[in-house]
Design an enzyme around this catalytic site. Structure first.
Site, PDB file in Angstrom:
ATOM      1  N   THR A 117     -11.406   8.442 -13.048  1.00  0.00           N
ATOM      2  CA  THR A 117     -10.452   7.853 -12.109  1.00  0.00           C
ATOM      3  C   THR A 117     -10.842   6.445 -11.681  1.00  0.00           C
ATOM      4  OG1 THR A 117      -9.076   8.348 -10.184  1.00  0.00           O
ATOM      5  CG2 THR A 117     -11.458   8.788  -9.969  1.00  0.00           C
ATOM      6  N   GLU A 132       0.827  -1.210   0.000  1.00  0.00           N
ATOM      7  CA  GLU A 132       0.000   0.000   0.000  1.00  0.00           C
ATOM      8  C   GLU A 132       0.861   1.260   0.000  1.00  0.00           C
ATOM      9  OE1 GLU A 132      -3.059   0.304  -0.526  1.00  0.00           O
ATOM     10  OE2 GLU A 132      -3.601   2.292   0.229  1.00  0.00           O
TER      11      GLU A 132
HETATM   12  C1  DMJ Z   1     -10.321   3.797  -7.161  1.00  0.00           C
HETATM   13  O1  DMJ Z   1     -11.587   3.854  -6.627  1.00  0.00           O
HETATM   14  C2  DMJ Z   1      -9.982   5.074  -7.887  1.00  0.00           C
HETATM   15  O2  DMJ Z   1      -8.921   4.844  -8.734  1.00  0.00           O
HETATM   16  C3  DMJ Z   1      -9.640   6.207  -6.973  1.00  0.00           C
HETATM   17  O3  DMJ Z   1      -9.247   7.357  -7.649  1.00  0.00           O
HETATM   18  C4  DMJ Z   1      -8.527   5.805  -6.049  1.00  0.00           C
HETATM   19  N1  DMJ Z   1      -8.708   4.518  -5.441  1.00  0.00           N
HETATM   20  C5  DMJ Z   1      -9.367   3.426  -6.072  1.00  0.00           C
HETATM   21  C6  DMJ Z   1      -8.480   2.284  -6.493  1.00  0.00           C
HETATM   22  O4  DMJ Z   1      -7.347   2.086  -5.799  1.00  0.00           O
END
Ligand code: DMJ
Length: 643
Positions: free
Chosen positions: A618, A507
């Site tokens: 994202t 992580e």
């Molecule tokens: C996802 O939900 C998206 O990429 C977000 O921007 C960050 N975290 C998670 C995946 O790790």
């Protein structure tokens, strides 16, 4: 007071005269009024207050869970969510839409927040306040939502430069790559089938206990895995599965929930997933649902600055900040990751409100003074000032930067302000955060008021891809520099994988105390099926066609198969350095939406969802580039784009 017994007065009258009774009753009612009134002066976090005051009267409590964005907060979340759960259970169920859209925060709560956050930027904020309020008034009375018939799907399709699914759905001609792609599709089928079998309609699958997980992140909305998977199933040609998912949306996706949701998570997964499903398939159902949900998110913007708070009750529209975010602040990666979806909501509904909301955020961020040109992670939605000077390209900051460059790309390169903000931010990041380790690895450190923390989160590994896709649009002399930087960061993230026993990355990994791209703390060693490293492989492959990215992607597939695949799905693991892994019993919805989609694209030809036409939100949901000139001209008449 002494009450004397008088002759002729019954026992039931407690021996009191009428005038005494009257005085007593007056006293009693005064006492009750006083007690009730006192409730208003209690802090919002006092449970009693939420029990006695109706939702429309009370201000939201500052509670909540962490954004998915931050690994540390992820751990804190459990505690906060317990609190959240307790509070939720005491709430009523109904509230009209009109009420929710027009609700304004109470003065006393704002005043407290103002005191906490400081009031430096108040003059400027009058402007933001009036804009936000007039915009929300318009939201209340204008006709927005699902009834848009001004958007023509056919016209939109004609404005695409290429067919979305390419030739033969992007199947690569090289047999080995095609075989690898088939393997990824098999993984998707396995993940999906198990979700369907054991957790259908729930948010995520728990693969070890073979049941579903709902959680608190989506405010009572269900089926996160279904919504997150729609476009992946579609592009992989998994027709039967896609049809099941669509039918579930049609029959069972209930948006009338009344729970506390993360504005950010609902936006990126649900709104993003539905929008993307609509643009790919033309199914009106997805557009209708996206519009309906988008409308429910609008009240979160009713703050003095128009900067939304992190948590919103989807039923009542009340919103508040996460309990762990200091001084009632909003999180950069949350309020800064709405732009792409909200611009598309305006596009589809022909209602400017959504775009206005995110442009207002943009305006504030562009004007505000930035320490060393950097954007701290916490901002007060009341004063519009930064609350702490913590800067991160990983959790709490990450997708804000991503959405700047993607806003520019999605606007068909017309959004000059986004471009300018992106490149200035990148320069500041390079000047202050980008570091080289003794072993020659380039990494992004975190910044705490001028002091560097030599740690990089898994989440920050998306930045290789981001810097790569932006390389073409800065000053031409810096193109190669940005491509090199993107490649170096991606290389470092790959190293964080290769240096573990499982070949999956932790992580967070560090570059101090002798560490080089490895986690030093036990609490940083887990891997929850995150996509960011693979995401950067995919972009770097498209940009350079260097075969190493496909090889690295394949290493990840093998590691996922070996350590994360269990009998009934895929699970995160607790320690990437352990030779015998422990599983966390969670198949995250972003594994299907992002990790597997990026792997599939990595082993596909570039004409599957070509970057000339699509940007990925994202959560890896593809949204089309908006070519206003083409749409206004009535579409590109001479182009025939077919599947
Ligand atoms: C996802 O939900 C998206 O990429 C977000 O921007 C960050 N975290 C998670 C995946 O790790």
């Amino acid at each position: 007071m002494v009450f004397r017994k008088l002759p002729g007065v019954s026992a039931s009258g407690m021996g009191l005269r009428l005038s005494q009774k009257f005085v007593f009753l007056l006293f009693l009612s005064g006492l009750v009024t006083l007690c009730f009134g006192a409730l208003f002066f209690l802090p919002d976090s006092v449970r009693l207050k939420r029990i006695f005051l109706s939702k429309t009267d009370t201000q939201p409590v500052t509670v909540g869970s962490g954004s998915e964005n931050d690994a540390k907060e992820h751990l804190k979340r459990a505690k906060d969510q317990e609190h959240l759960r307790g509070i939720t259970s005491g709430k009523g169920e109904t509230s009209t839409k009109l009420k929710s859209l027009s609700r304004k925060p109470s003065v006393s709560h704002e005043a407290t927040e103002e005191r906490l956050a400081g009031g430096k930027a108040q003059e400027d904020l009058t402007l933001f306040r009036s804009k936000a309020e007039s915009a929300s008034e318009r939201a209340t009375f204008s006709n927005h939502g699902a009834s848009s018939d001004t958007f023509s799907y056919n016209k939109f399709k004609q404005c695409l430069l290429k067919a979305p699914l390419g030739r033969e759905q992007g199947r690569p001609s090289d047999p080995r790559t095609a075989e690898r792609r088939d393997k990824v599709k098999e993984m998707m089928k396995f993940a999906w089938d198990n979700y369907k079998r054991y957790a259908w309609g729930k948010n995520e699958l728990r693969p070890l206990t073979r049941n579903g997980h709902i959680g608190n992140m989506f405010g009572g909305l269900k089926g996160a895995t279904i919504i997150d998977s729609l476009d992946t199933l579609y592009i992989m040609g998994m027709t039967e599965e896609y049809n099941d998912a669509k039918e579930w949306v049609q029959t069972s996706l209930d948006l009338n929930s009344n729970g506390e949701a993360s504005l950010f998570e609902v936006n990126i997964r649900y709104v993003g997933g539905l929008l993307s499903a609509y643009y790919l398939t033309g199914e009106e159902l997805f557009k209708k649902k996206a519009m309906e949900l988008g409308e429910k998110l609008l009240p979160a913007f009713n703050t003095p600055t128009g900067i939304p708070r992190g948590v919103i009750n989807l039923g009542s529209g009340t919103s508040w900040s996460w309990g762990w975010a200091s001084a009632g602040s909003s999180i950069l990666a949350e309020f800064g990751t709405l732009h792409l979806e909200f611009v598309h909501l305006s596009e589809l509904s022909s209602n400017a409100i959504y775009k206005e909301k995110v442009m207002n955020i943009r305006k504030l961020l562009s004007k505000i003074e930035k320490p060393h040109g950097l954007y701290p992670n916490f901002l007060s939605p009341v004063s519009g000032n930064w609350v702490q000077h913590h800067v991160s390209i990983g959790g709490l900051g990450d997708s804000f930067y991503e959405y700047l460059i993607k806003s520019y790309l999605m606007s068909d390169k017309t959004d000059e302000e986004a471009k300018k903000m992106y490149y200035s931010a990148l320069e500041a990041i390079e000047a202050n955060l980008v570091q080289k380790s003794p072993g020659g690895l380039t990494y992004m450190a975190e910044w705490r008021g001028g002091i560097l923390d030599h740690k990089m989160g898994h989440l920050a590994c998306f930045s290789g891809g981001m810097i790569g896709i932006g390389a073409d649009d800065g000053v031409p002399e810096k193109r190669q520099h940005y491509l090199d930087l993107a490649a170096e960061i991606t290389h470092t993230c790959h190293e964080s994988y290769t240096r573990s026993a499982t070949k999956l990355g932790p992580e967070a990994f560090r570059f101090d105390g002798g560490a080089e791209a490895t986690a030093t703390r036990l609490s940083d060693r887990y891997y929850i099926l995150r996509p960011e490293v693979i995401e950067s492989y995919m972009y770097m492959w498209r940009l350079t066609h260097d075969p190493k990215y496909r090889e690295w992607g394949w290493e990840a597939v093998e590691a996922l198969e070996q350590h994360c695949r269990v009998d009934s799905g895929f699970s995160g693991i607790r320690d990437v350095y352990a030779t015998t892994v422990g599983h966390d019993n969670m198949q995250q919805s972003f594994f299907l939406s992002e990790t597997l989609k990026y792997l599939y694209l990595l082993f596909s030809d570039d004409d599957l969802l070509p970057l000339e036409d699509w940007v990925f939100n994202t959560e890896a949901h593809p949204l089309p580039i908006i070519r206003d000139s083409c749409l206004q001209d009535g579409g590109a008449q001479d182009k025939t784009v077919s599947e």
